[in-house]
Design a protein around this motif. Structure first.
Motif, PDB file in Angstrom:
ATOM      1  N   ARG A 145       0.850  -1.191   0.000  1.00  0.00           N
ATOM      2  CA  ARG A 145       0.000   0.000   0.000  1.00  0.00           C
ATOM      3  C   ARG A 145       0.877   1.228   0.000  1.00  0.00           C
ATOM      4  O   ARG A 145       2.009   1.210   0.486  1.00  0.00           O
ATOM      5  CB  ARG A 145      -0.947   0.017   1.201  1.00  0.00           C
ATOM      6  N   GLY A 146       0.360   2.295  -0.548  1.00  0.00           N
ATOM      7  CA  GLY A 146       1.124   3.529  -0.629  1.00  0.00           C
ATOM      8  C   GLY A 146       0.536   4.457  -1.666  1.00  0.00           C
ATOM      9  O   GLY A 146      -0.658   4.394  -1.984  1.00  0.00           O
ATOM     10  N   GLU A 147       1.385   5.293  -2.242  1.00  0.00           N
ATOM     11  CA  GLU A 147       0.929   6.250  -3.240  1.00  0.00           C
ATOM     12  C   GLU A 147       2.108   6.727  -4.067  1.00  0.00           C
ATOM     13  O   GLU A 147       3.273   6.553  -3.685  1.00  0.00           O
ATOM     14  CB  GLU A 147       0.250   7.459  -2.557  1.00  0.00           C
ATOM     15  N   GLY A 148       1.802   7.321  -5.202  1.00  0.00           N
ATOM     16  CA  GLY A 148       2.826   7.931  -6.039  1.00  0.00           C
ATOM     17  C   GLY A 148       3.568   6.947  -6.917  1.00  0.00           C
ATOM     18  O   GLY A 148       3.217   5.774  -7.044  1.00  0.00           O
ATOM     19  N   THR A 149       4.660   7.454  -7.514  1.00  0.00           N
ATOM     20  CA  THR A 149       5.445   6.643  -8.443  1.00  0.00           C
ATOM     21  C   THR A 149       6.151   5.493  -7.738  1.00  0.00           C
ATOM     22  O   THR A 149       6.417   4.457  -8.354  1.00  0.00           O
ATOM     23  CB  THR A 149       6.483   7.518  -9.152  1.00  0.00           C
ATOM     24  N   VAL A 150       6.469   5.659  -6.456  1.00  0.00           N
ATOM     25  CA  VAL A 150       7.142   4.588  -5.729  1.00  0.00           C
ATOM     26  C   VAL A 150       6.257   3.345  -5.661  1.00  0.00           C
ATOM     27  O   VAL A 150       6.733   2.221  -5.848  1.00  0.00           O
ATOM     28  CB  VAL A 150       7.518   5.064  -4.308  1.00  0.00           C
ATOM     29  N   LEU A 151       4.967   3.539  -5.400  1.00  0.00           N
ATOM     30  CA  LEU A 151       4.049   2.401  -5.329  1.00  0.00           C
ATOM     31  C   LEU A 151       4.006   1.661  -6.657  1.00  0.00           C
ATOM     32  O   LEU A 151       4.033   0.423  -6.689  1.00  0.00           O
ATOM     33  CB  LEU A 151       2.656   2.889  -4.947  1.00  0.00           C
ATOM     34  N   ARG A 152       3.953   2.381  -7.773  1.00  0.00           N
ATOM     35  CA  ARG A 152       3.903   1.737  -9.080  1.00  0.00           C
ATOM     36  C   ARG A 152       5.199   0.981  -9.381  1.00  0.00           C
ATOM     37  O   ARG A 152       5.177  -0.025 -10.096  1.00  0.00           O
ATOM     38  CB  ARG A 152       3.621   2.775 -10.166  1.00  0.00           C
ATOM     39  N   ASP A 153       6.333   1.469  -8.860  1.00  0.00           N
ATOM     40  CA  ASP A 153       7.602   0.780  -9.094  1.00  0.00           C
ATOM     41  C   ASP A 153       7.767  -0.446  -8.198  1.00  0.00           C
ATOM     42  O   ASP A 153       8.434  -1.413  -8.593  1.00  0.00           O
ATOM     43  CB  ASP A 153       8.778   1.741  -8.842  1.00  0.00           C
ATOM     44  N   ILE A 154       7.171  -0.410  -7.007  1.00  0.00           N
ATOM     45  CA  ILE A 154       7.395  -1.470  -6.034  1.00  0.00           C
ATOM     46  C   ILE A 154       6.497  -2.675  -6.284  1.00  0.00           C
ATOM     47  O   ILE A 154       6.904  -3.826  -6.059  1.00  0.00           O
ATOM     48  CB  ILE A 154       7.179  -0.934  -4.605  1.00  0.00           C
ATOM     49  N   GLU A 155       5.274  -2.480  -6.735  1.00  0.00           N
ATOM     50  CA  GLU A 155       4.323  -3.581  -6.879  1.00  0.00           C
ATOM     51  C   GLU A 155       4.858  -4.721  -7.744  1.00  0.00           C
ATOM     52  O   GLU A 155       4.778  -5.886  -7.342  1.00  0.00           O
ATOM     53  CB  GLU A 155       2.990  -3.056  -7.424  1.00  0.00           C
ATOM     54  N   PRO A 156       5.396  -4.464  -8.942  1.00  0.00           N
ATOM     55  CA  PRO A 156       5.929  -5.598  -9.729  1.00  0.00           C
ATOM     56  C   PRO A 156       7.154  -6.234  -9.092  1.00  0.00           C
ATOM     57  O   PRO A 156       7.402  -7.431  -9.290  1.00  0.00           O
ATOM     58  CB  PRO A 156       6.265  -4.947 -11.089  1.00  0.00           C
ATOM     59  N   VAL A 157       7.921  -5.465  -8.322  1.00  0.00           N
ATOM     60  CA  VAL A 157       9.090  -6.028  -7.635  1.00  0.00           C
ATOM     61  C   VAL A 157       8.647  -7.063  -6.594  1.00  0.00           C
ATOM     62  O   VAL A 157       9.229  -8.144  -6.481  1.00  0.00           O
ATOM     63  CB  VAL A 157       9.913  -4.908  -6.972  1.00  0.00           C
ATOM     64  N   VAL A 158       7.598  -6.746  -5.841  1.00  0.00           N
ATOM     65  CA  VAL A 158       7.085  -7.674  -4.834  1.00  0.00           C
ATOM     66  C   VAL A 158       6.525  -8.928  -5.505  1.00  0.00           C
ATOM     67  O   VAL A 158       6.707 -10.050  -5.011  1.00  0.00           O
ATOM     68  CB  VAL A 158       6.013  -6.985  -3.970  1.00  0.00           C
ATOM     69  N   ALA A 159       5.835  -8.746  -6.638  1.00  0.00           N
ATOM     70  CA  ALA A 159       5.286  -9.890  -7.352  1.00  0.00           C
ATOM     71  C   ALA A 159       6.393 -10.833  -7.821  1.00  0.00           C
ATOM     72  O   ALA A 159       6.264 -12.060  -7.728  1.00  0.00           O
ATOM     73  CB  ALA A 159       4.452  -9.411  -8.540  1.00  0.00           C
ATOM     74  N   LEU A 160       7.490 -10.281  -8.309  1.00  0.00           N
ATOM     75  CA  LEU A 160       8.604 -11.118  -8.746  1.00  0.00           C
ATOM     76  C   LEU A 160       9.257 -11.829  -7.570  1.00  0.00           C
ATOM     77  O   LEU A 160       9.582 -13.022  -7.644  1.00  0.00           O
ATOM     78  CB  LEU A 160       9.637 -10.258  -9.482  1.00  0.00           C
ATOM     79  N   ALA A 161       9.484 -11.096  -6.479  1.00  0.00           N
ATOM     80  CA  ALA A 161      10.148 -11.695  -5.317  1.00  0.00           C
ATOM     81  C   ALA A 161       9.311 -12.806  -4.692  1.00  0.00           C
ATOM     82  O   ALA A 161       9.843 -13.705  -4.041  1.00  0.00           O
ATOM     83  CB  ALA A 161      10.450 -10.623  -4.273  1.00  0.00           C
ATOM     84  N   ALA A 162       7.989 -12.755  -4.875  1.00  0.00           N
ATOM     85  CA  ALA A 162       7.112 -13.780  -4.312  1.00  0.00           C
ATOM     86  C   ALA A 162       7.096 -15.061  -5.133  1.00  0.00           C
ATOM     87  O   ALA A 162       6.555 -16.076  -4.680  1.00  0.00           O
ATOM     88  CB  ALA A 162       5.685 -13.233  -4.191  1.00  0.00           C
ATOM     89  N   MET A 163       7.687 -15.044  -6.329  1.00  0.00           N
ATOM     90  CA  MET A 163       7.723 -16.229  -7.176  1.00  0.00           C
ATOM     91  C   MET A 163       8.919 -17.106  -6.818  1.00  0.00           C
ATOM     92  O   MET A 163      10.057 -16.617  -6.747  1.00  0.00           O
ATOM     93  CB  MET A 163       7.795 -15.818  -8.655  1.00  0.00           C
ATOM     94  N   GLU A 164       8.659 -18.387  -6.577  1.00  0.00           N
ATOM     95  CA  GLU A 164       9.717 -19.327  -6.200  1.00  0.00           C
ATOM     96  C   GLU A 164      10.750 -19.476  -7.309  1.00  0.00           C
ATOM     97  O   GLU A 164      11.942 -19.688  -7.043  1.00  0.00           O
ATOM     98  CB  GLU A 164       9.096 -20.685  -5.864  1.00  0.00           C
ATOM     99  N   SER A 165      10.303 -19.371  -8.556  1.00  0.00           N
ATOM    100  CA  SER A 165      11.202 -19.582  -9.691  1.00  0.00           C
ATOM    101  C   SER A 165      12.101 -18.381  -9.972  1.00  0.00           C
ATOM    102  O   SER A 165      13.056 -18.504 -10.736  1.00  0.00           O
ATOM    103  CB  SER A 165      10.386 -19.898 -10.950  1.00  0.00           C
ATOM    104  N   TYR A 166      11.806 -17.226  -9.361  1.00  0.00           N
ATOM    105  CA  TYR A 166      12.611 -16.029  -9.630  1.00  0.00           C
ATOM    106  C   TYR A 166      13.816 -16.000  -8.695  1.00  0.00           C
ATOM    107  O   TYR A 166      13.687 -16.160  -7.482  1.00  0.00           O
ATOM    108  CB  TYR A 166      11.771 -14.765  -9.437  1.00  0.00           C
TER     109      TYR A 166
END
Length: 293
Positions: A145-166
């Motif tokens: 959760r958050g706001e601004g450009t930082v939130l848009r940059d962080i969301e895909p990073v978290v999705a990648l880190a949550a993948m076992e294959s990454y």
């Protein structure tokens, strides 16, 4: 002989209803009971084959090694559910450690602009990333959760880190944002020099053809025409290099200004809901609504 023409309709024998089992039908085939694999009444159950086909299409269409906000915005809810199976996601402290390492690597390579901190909320650890243009708070469940450009940059990073294959890269020791004075004026100087050399050759060739056409009577307009073309190409390349250098200098100065603003600030920006290393509940409801929208 009995006259049947005067018999009333009420006296006629009632018509028998057809036996539902006479035609071989059975209550077990009713749509209410359904069959294994059949969709529910609301159509929410998907066939496993369709999900596998959708997952294969998503994996071939998107490059998850270079997955960014633009790719995330293009994905539909069905594609997201097919690509990221919640049962296989990494959560908890392991997810926070992977996100921490990924963000440090991206901050070091300037893919993410922000300050990274570890904070606490409701007795649990969180990751906070903020800059002068927004913030993001990551929970062990993978919620952001958050706001601004930082939130848009962080969301895909978290999705990648949550993948076992990454595979999360190992961050460098000095991963933090650089000092404003250490930022160079521009980048790609070697490329600019190469373009300048090509432009110089074009200008010299064009000038030589024009001089030769003026001094010697060649009896043709091909030489002066080609000379003018070479000259124009050379001038265009010189102008392109000058524009690239100005753009690099402008971007570098803007980057230094943002770095100075973060360093000179004695505390976090006012829109970041964190005090003394603890996430406050002040804007939690608002940011939760923003995330759901």
């Amino acid at each position: 002989m009995e006259d049947t023409s005067t018999r009333s309709e009420s006296e006629s024998p009632p018509e028998e209803s057809p036996d539902p089992a006479a035609d071989g039908s059975d209550d077990r085939t009713s749509p209410d009971d359904g069959e294994p694999g059949a969709p529910d009444a609301d159509g929410t159950r998907a066939d496993e084959t369709d999900i596998e086909a959708l997952r294969e299409r998503v994996e071939s269409e998107y490059d998850f090694d270079d997955f960014g906000p633009s790719d995330m915005a293009q994905m539909s809810a069905e594609e997201w559910d097919a690509a990221f199976d919640p049962d296989t996601w990494i959560t908890g402290d392991k997810l926070l450690d992977r996100v921490d390492a990924e963000l440090k690597s991206r901050i070091a390579t300037r893919d993410v602009f922000g300050v990274l901190e570890r904070v606490r909320e409701d007795g649990e650890e969180r990751i906070l990333v903020y800059s002068d243009e927004g913030y993001a708070i990551i929970r062990p469940t993978g919620e952001v959760r958050g706001e601004g450009t930082v939130l848009r940059d962080i969301e895909p990073v978290v999705a990648l880190a949550a993948m076992e294959s990454y595979e999360v890269p190992e961050p460098p020791e000095d991963w933090s944002l650089p000092h404003p004075d250490s930022v160079p004026e521009g980048s790609g100087e070697f490329g600019n020099l190469v373009v300048q050399a090509v432009a110089a050759v074009q200008v010299l060739a064009g000038a030589a053809l024009l001089v030769a056409s003026a001094v010697a009577d060649l009896g043709t307009i091909v030489a002066p025409a080609m000379g003018a073309v070479f000259l124009l190409i050379g001038l265009f390349l010189f102008a392109m290099v000058a524009n690239a250098r100005l753009s690099d200098r402008f971007r570098s100065e803007e980057y230094r200004d943002r770095l100075r603003a973060l360093r000179e600030a004695k505390e976090r920006p006012g829109f970041v809901p964190v005090e003394d290393g603890v996430v406050t509940d002040e804007d939690a409801d608002a940011t939760e609504r923003d995330r759901e929208n």
